[in-house]
Structure formats: C-alpha cells, structure tokens
Write an enzyme that holds these catalytic residues in place. Structure first.
Site, PDB file in Angstrom:
ATOM      1  N   LYS A  11       0.828  -1.213   0.000  1.00 63.27           N
ATOM      2  CA  LYS A  11       0.000   0.000   0.000  1.00 63.27           C
ATOM      3  C   LYS A  11       0.866   1.269   0.000  1.00 63.27           C
ATOM      4  CE  LYS A  11      -3.933  -2.313   2.257  1.00 63.27           C
ATOM      5  NZ  LYS A  11      -5.001  -2.203   3.293  1.00 63.27           N
ATOM      6  N   TYR A  51     -12.237  -2.629  -3.780  1.00 64.14           N
ATOM      7  CA  TYR A  51     -12.781  -2.814  -2.434  1.00 64.14           C
ATOM      8  C   TYR A  51     -14.319  -2.745  -2.413  1.00 64.14           C
ATOM      9  CZ  TYR A  51      -8.329  -2.748   0.156  1.00 64.14           C
ATOM     10  OH  TYR A  51      -7.095  -3.060   0.699  1.00 64.14           O
ATOM     11  N   ASN A 114      -2.167   0.323   6.733  1.00 65.97           N
ATOM     12  CA  ASN A 114      -1.654  -0.941   7.288  1.00 65.97           C
ATOM     13  C   ASN A 114      -0.758  -1.722   6.324  1.00 65.97           C
ATOM     14  OD1 ASN A 114      -3.648  -1.885   5.628  1.00 65.97           O
ATOM     15  ND2 ASN A 114      -4.758  -3.032   7.191  1.00 65.97           N
ATOM     16  N   HIS A 117      -2.002  -5.468   1.560  1.00 68.18           N
ATOM     17  CA  HIS A 117      -3.258  -6.216   1.412  1.00 68.18           C
ATOM     18  C   HIS A 117      -2.954  -7.641   0.997  1.00 68.18           C
ATOM     19  CE1 HIS A 117      -7.061  -7.625  -0.342  1.00 68.18           C
ATOM     20  NE2 HIS A 117      -6.335  -8.017  -1.371  1.00 68.18           N
ATOM     21  N   GLU A 128      -9.291 -10.897  -7.731  1.00 68.64           N
ATOM     22  CA  GLU A 128      -8.352  -9.786  -7.550  1.00 68.64           C
ATOM     23  C   GLU A 128      -7.174  -9.875  -8.519  1.00 68.64           C
ATOM     24  OE1 GLU A 128      -7.443  -9.791  -3.363  1.00 68.64           O
ATOM     25  OE2 GLU A 128      -9.500  -9.256  -2.824  1.00 68.64           O
TER      26      GLU A 128
HETATM   27  P1  RTP Z   1      -6.988  -6.021   3.255  1.00 65.42           P
HETATM   28  O1  RTP Z   1      -8.281  -6.377   2.533  1.00 65.42           O
HETATM   29  O2  RTP Z   1      -6.493  -4.638   2.952  1.00 65.42           O
HETATM   30  O3  RTP Z   1      -5.945  -7.091   3.061  1.00 65.42           O
HETATM   31  O4  RTP Z   1      -7.256  -6.050   4.830  1.00 65.42           O
HETATM   32  P2  RTP Z   1      -8.052  -7.128   5.663  1.00 65.42           P
HETATM   33  O5  RTP Z   1      -8.589  -8.211   4.780  1.00 65.42           O
HETATM   34  O6  RTP Z   1      -7.167  -7.522   6.794  1.00 65.42           O
HETATM   35  O7  RTP Z   1      -9.244  -6.254   6.216  1.00 65.42           O
HETATM   36  P3  RTP Z   1     -10.652  -5.898   5.524  1.00 65.42           P
HETATM   37  O8  RTP Z   1     -11.709  -6.202   6.511  1.00 65.42           O
HETATM   38  O9  RTP Z   1     -10.751  -6.521   4.166  1.00 65.42           O
HETATM   39  O10 RTP Z   1     -10.563  -4.330   5.379  1.00 65.42           O
HETATM   40  C1  RTP Z   1      -9.931  -3.720   4.259  1.00 65.42           C
HETATM   41  C2  RTP Z   1      -9.119  -2.545   4.703  1.00 65.42           C
HETATM   42  O11 RTP Z   1      -9.992  -1.537   5.221  1.00 65.42           O
HETATM   43  C3  RTP Z   1      -9.377  -0.873   6.318  1.00 65.42           C
HETATM   44  N1  RTP Z   1     -10.205  -1.009   7.492  1.00 65.42           N
HETATM   45  N2  RTP Z   1     -10.420  -0.022   8.285  1.00 65.42           N
HETATM   46  N3  RTP Z   1     -11.313   1.602  10.419  1.00 65.42           N
HETATM   47  C4  RTP Z   1     -11.678   0.321  10.354  1.00 65.42           C
HETATM   48  O12 RTP Z   1     -12.409  -0.185  11.187  1.00 65.42           O
HETATM   49  C5  RTP Z   1     -11.210  -0.469   9.261  1.00 65.42           C
HETATM   50  N4  RTP Z   1     -11.486  -1.730   9.066  1.00 65.42           N
HETATM   51  C6  RTP Z   1     -10.839  -2.077   7.942  1.00 65.42           C
HETATM   52  C7  RTP Z   1      -8.030  -1.515   6.554  1.00 65.42           C
HETATM   53  O13 RTP Z   1      -7.048  -0.713   5.952  1.00 65.42           O
HETATM   54  C8  RTP Z   1      -8.166  -2.848   5.860  1.00 65.42           C
HETATM   55  O14 RTP Z   1      -6.904  -3.313   5.415  1.00 65.42           O
HETATM   56 MG    MG Z   2      -9.670  -7.844   3.038  1.00 68.13          MG
END
Ligand code: RTP
Ligand code: MG
Length: 143
Positions: A11, A51, A114, A117, A128
């Site tokens: 990212k 997303y 973070n 991804h 994806e």
């Molecule tokens: P990613 O898709 O980026 O790999 O991350 P992830 O699966 O661990 O988490 P996901 O639930 O898919 O969320 C995508 C991205 O959204 C942001 N996020 N912010 N503020 C919040 O509560 C929150 N929750 C998620 C994070 O940057 C996350 O990587």
């Molecule tokens: Mg995710």
C-alpha cells in the site's frame, strides 16, 4: 498441500517508506514466488472497484482516499496454501493486534494505513488477480 495464487498490494504507506524490497523478501522467505508484479497509481474508480465488498462500511471513503494517495505495488504470489501463508506473514488488519515479526507489525502504523493487502480466499484471489493482470502477465514459475 494445494498450490494456490493470491494477490498482494503493497500500500502507499509502505511504498512511501521505501519498503518494497523488504516486503518482497518476506514473501520469498515464506516460500511464496512472485509470478506477476507492477507499480500502479490507482484511480478512484479502480480503488472503489477493488474494495467494492466494503462499499457500505463507514471506513470506505477513507480507505479509497488512502489507496489512491500514492503508488502501490500489486503482485500475484504463488505457493503452497498461498492465501493463508500470505495472510499469516501479513498479520492482523490492525497493526496493534499483529503478531511480532509480521509485515503489519513491522511496517504499519494504523488500521487505516496498514502497509499491505492480501486476498482473503482463493475465490477473492482469482477475482483480484484478474482485476489487475491479464493471463499473459501471470507467469507459471516453479522453483
Ligand atoms: P486487506 O483487505 O487490505 O488485506 O485487509 P483485511 O482483509 O485484513 O481487512 P478488511 O476487513 O478486508 O478491510 C480492508 C481494509 O480496510 C481498512 N479497514 N479499516 N477503520 C476500520 O475499522 C477499518 N477496518 C478495515 C483496513 O485498511 C483494511 O486493510
Ligand atoms: Mg480484506
């Protein structure tokens, strides 16, 4: 063990920290092979489409703004159980919860920024990888 592919995005925060090589090294150390890669500055439409599953979430606009704030590195990774193997070395979504030694523990500052991804399932990975790469751009490398 199944050979899988998964999508990685380094990212904008991690690209800005000059951490592309360090993160690539972790993929390779974990037995994941980079089978496609490119640097891209996502448009708003590209980030929203990527997303789309989070469109209704409160953090969606901030997420899209962040993902379009600078260049990213998108890669397809291949290896045994690649989806979970990659998520393991990424660590928890919130770097505060990420295990020591994971990419997010070492390179991320917040849940919003973070570092990287990883696809969350083989179904997501197929969508994806197809979102960013044509079939000709993904190489059938074996080690
Ligand atoms: P990613 O898709 O980026 O790999 O991350 P992830 O699966 O661990 O988490 P996901 O639930 O898919 O969320 C995508 C991205 O959204 C942001 N996020 N912010 N503020 C919040 O509560 C929150 N929750 C998620 C994070 O940057 C996350 O990587
Ligand atoms: Mg995710």
């Amino acid at each position: 063990m199944a050979i899988e592919r998964t999508l990685s995005i380094i990212k904008p925060d991690a690209v800005g920290k000059n951490a592309i090589g360090a993160i690539f090294s972790r993929f390779e150390a974990a037995g994941l092979t980079i089978v496609a890669t490119k640097m891209k500055h996502l448009s708003q439409a590209e980030a929203e489409g990527f997303y789309a599953e989070h469109r209704e979430r409160g953090f969606f606009n901030d997420l899209v703004a962040f993902m379009t704030s600078g260049p990213v590195v998108v890669s397809a990774l291949q290896g045994e159980n690649a989806v979970l193997a990659h998520r393991d070395i990424l660590g928890a979504t919130n770097p505060k919860d990420a295990a020591p030694g994971t990419i997010r523990a070492d390179f991320a500052v917040s849940i919003d920024e973070n570092a990287a991804h990883g696809s969350d399932s083989t179904t997501s990975a197929a969508r994806e990888i197809g979102y960013f790469f044509s079939e000709l751009e993904v190489f059938a490398r074996t080690r």
